[in-house]
Write a protein that holds these residues in place. Structure first.
Motif, short mmCIF file in Angstrom:
data_model
loop_
_atom_site.label_atom_id
_atom_site.label_comp_id
_atom_site.label_asym_id
_atom_site.label_seq_id
_atom_site.Cartn_x
_atom_site.Cartn_y
_atom_site.Cartn_z
N GLU A 1 17.71 28.15 -23.63
CA GLU A 1 16.04 27.89 -24.36
C GLU A 1 15.90 25.78 -24.54
O GLU A 1 16.41 25.86 -24.85
N GLY A 2 14.61 26.42 -23.83
CA GLY A 2 14.18 24.64 -24.77
C GLY A 2 13.71 24.17 -22.51
O GLY A 2 13.00 23.08 -22.94
N ASP A 3 14.61 24.16 -21.88
CA ASP A 3 15.11 24.48 -20.87
C ASP A 3 13.55 24.45 -19.56
O ASP A 3 13.00 25.56 -19.62
N SER A 4 13.84 24.07 -18.64
CA SER A 4 12.44 23.69 -17.57
C SER A 4 12.87 25.14 -16.48
O SER A 4 14.50 25.29 -16.46
N ALA A 5 12.26 26.00 -16.07
CA ALA A 5 12.66 27.00 -14.96
C ALA A 5 12.04 26.68 -13.73
O ALA A 5 10.39 26.20 -13.61
N GLU B 1 11.97 34.68 -24.82
CA GLU B 1 10.41 35.81 -24.28
C GLU B 1 9.62 35.56 -23.11
O GLU B 1 8.95 36.54 -22.47
N ASP B 2 10.10 34.49 -22.61
CA ASP B 2 10.16 34.29 -21.15
C ASP B 2 11.27 35.39 -20.19
O ASP B 2 10.76 35.39 -18.83
N SER B 3 12.24 35.11 -20.90
CA SER B 3 13.42 36.27 -20.08
C SER B 3 12.08 37.65 -19.53
O SER B 3 11.95 38.55 -20.09
N ALA B 4 12.20 37.97 -18.09
CA ALA B 4 11.71 38.95 -17.42
C ALA B 4 12.34 38.90 -15.81
O ALA B 4 12.93 37.97 -15.17
N GLY C 1 7.29 38.69 -3.08
CA GLY C 1 9.28 38.58 -2.71
C GLY C 1 9.80 39.62 -3.38
O GLY C 1 9.46 40.75 -4.48
N LYS C 2 10.62 38.75 -3.85
CA LYS C 2 12.17 40.51 -4.16
C LYS C 2 12.65 39.97 -5.51
O LYS C 2 12.83 40.85 -5.99
N GLY C 3 12.24 39.06 -6.13
CA GLY C 3 11.83 38.66 -7.71
C GLY C 3 12.73 38.06 -8.30
O GLY C 3 13.93 37.57 -7.64
N THR C 4 12.85 37.56 -9.24
CA THR C 4 14.20 36.62 -9.94
C THR C 4 14.45 37.14 -10.97
O THR C 4 13.04 37.29 -11.80
N THR C 5 14.77 37.20 -11.44
CA THR C 5 14.81 37.61 -13.30
C THR C 5 15.49 36.18 -13.54
O THR C 5 16.34 35.62 -13.21
N LEU C 6 14.60 36.47 -14.61
CA LEU C 6 15.02 34.73 -15.12
C LEU C 6 15.37 35.31 -16.79
O LEU C 6 15.09 36.56 -17.55
N SER C 7 16.47 34.57 -17.21
CA SER C 7 17.53 35.28 -18.35
C SER C 7 16.97 33.49 -19.15
O SER C 7 17.90 32.69 -19.10
N VAL C 8 16.41 34.00 -20.20
CA VAL C 8 16.55 32.39 -21.20
C VAL C 8 17.29 32.81 -22.78
O VAL C 8 17.39 33.51 -22.79
N SER C 9 18.86 31.88 -22.67
CA SER C 9 19.54 32.36 -23.67
C SER C 9 18.92 31.30 -25.01
O SER C 9 19.23 30.41 -25.00
N SER C 10 19.31 31.61 -26.13
CA SER C 10 18.73 30.92 -27.11
C SER C 10 19.98 30.41 -27.45
O SER C 10 21.27 30.71 -27.68
N LEU D 1 6.38 28.34 -9.09
CA LEU D 1 5.97 28.83 -10.42
C LEU D 1 6.81 27.22 -11.25
O LEU D 1 8.74 27.40 -11.26
N HIS D 2 6.41 26.81 -12.43
CA HIS D 2 7.39 26.24 -13.05
C HIS D 2 7.02 26.70 -14.39
O HIS D 2 5.59 26.56 -14.90
N ILE D 3 8.73 26.86 -15.31
CA ILE D 3 7.99 27.28 -16.64
C ILE D 3 8.65 26.39 -17.57
O ILE D 3 9.70 25.46 -17.41
N THR D 4 7.97 25.74 -18.40
CA THR D 4 8.71 24.56 -18.79
C THR D 4 8.96 25.20 -21.71
O THR D 4 8.34 26.26 -21.19
N GLU D 5 9.79 24.57 -21.29
CA GLU D 5 10.16 25.29 -22.55
C GLU D 5 10.27 26.25 -22.70
O GLU D 5 9.12 26.49 -23.39
N THR D 6 11.31 26.78 -22.25
CA THR D 6 11.75 27.80 -21.63
C THR D 6 11.41 28.66 -23.48
O THR D 6 12.29 27.99 -24.37
#
Lengths: 115, 112
Positions: free
Chosen positions: B15-19, B83-86, B103-112, B75-80
């Motif tokens: 959480e808080g990192d960029s993706a 709830e950005d997990s998807a 595209g085939k998709g990217t599973t993003l997991s944001v841990s707190s 796609l850039h997501i800052t301050e993850t």
């Protein structure tokens, strides 16, 4: 709040049975898509229609799948006979020329399990 | 469009990192590049898109960049946040410009 509506939400059927999935696109949208989602292949485009006319169904196994749009408010995707490898989530989406820069709106999907 | 490659397939961040998620496309005539987010058990929904006449577009914590010469967009997501997990999907038009290829998709997991 206009939405694409799909029925049924879930379907469990035995191999060899016919499956029919239905979709009601958003009123006014002239393009309707069928996508299949699996873990391995992501979102695959199966077929789509423009103004109810089929534009492309090259992504669909023709021997068992068929897609129709009997009227502007209903699109159907049929599988006959169904096979276990058809198990997936099938999404319908509608829009106005999404390939040219407009949004494709997805329905909630039909989760199909063939046993 | 036609062939859309997406990387990575999975991404885990604190959480808080960029993706950052990257996609490449094959059709140089493609001019529209949307990103969709799909939460668990839900439908894919558009979160941001970019057209070929701009190089970058921002909307709060998300941004998309486009490099037409190299035929890739990100796609850039800052301050993850959790709830950005998807699953995130990129897309581009097919050669006829009549449909979106995903595209085939990217599973993003944001841990707190």
């Amino acid at each position: 709040d206009a939405r694409v509506t799909q029925t049924p939400r879930h379907k469990v059927t035995e191999m060899g049975q016919e499956v029919t999935m239905r979709c009601q696109p958003i009123l006014g949208h002239n393009t309707v898509f069928w996508y299949r989602q699996t873990m391995m292949q992501g979102l695959e485009l199966l077929a789509y229609f423009r103004n109810r006319a089929p534009l492309d169904d090259s992504g669909m196994p023709k021997d068992r799948f068929s897609a129709e749009m009997p009227d502007a408010t209903l699109a159907t995707l049929k599988i006959q006979p169904s096979e276990p490898r058809d198990s997936a989530v099938y999404f319908c989406a509608s829009g106005t020329v999404p390939g040219r820069g407009t949004e494709a709106f997805f329905g909630q999907g039909t989760r199909l399990t063939v046993v | 469009g036609e062939n859309v490659e997406q990387h990575p397939s999975t991404l885990s961040v604190q959480e808080g990192d960029s993706a950052v998620i990257k996609c490449t496309y094959s059709d140089s005539a493609s001019n529209y590049f949307p990103w969709y987010k799909q939460e668990l058990g839900k439908r894919p929904q558009l979160i941001i898109d970019i057209r070929s006449n701009v190089g970058e577009k921002k909307d709060q914590r998300i941004a998309v960049t486009l490099n037409k010469t190299a035929k890739h967009f990100s796609l850039h997501i800052t301050e993850t946040q959790p709830e950005d997990s998807a699953v995130y999907f990129c897309a581009a038009p097919n050669q006829a410009g009549t449909a979106l290829i995903f595209g085939k998709g990217t599973t993003l997991s944001v841990s707190s």
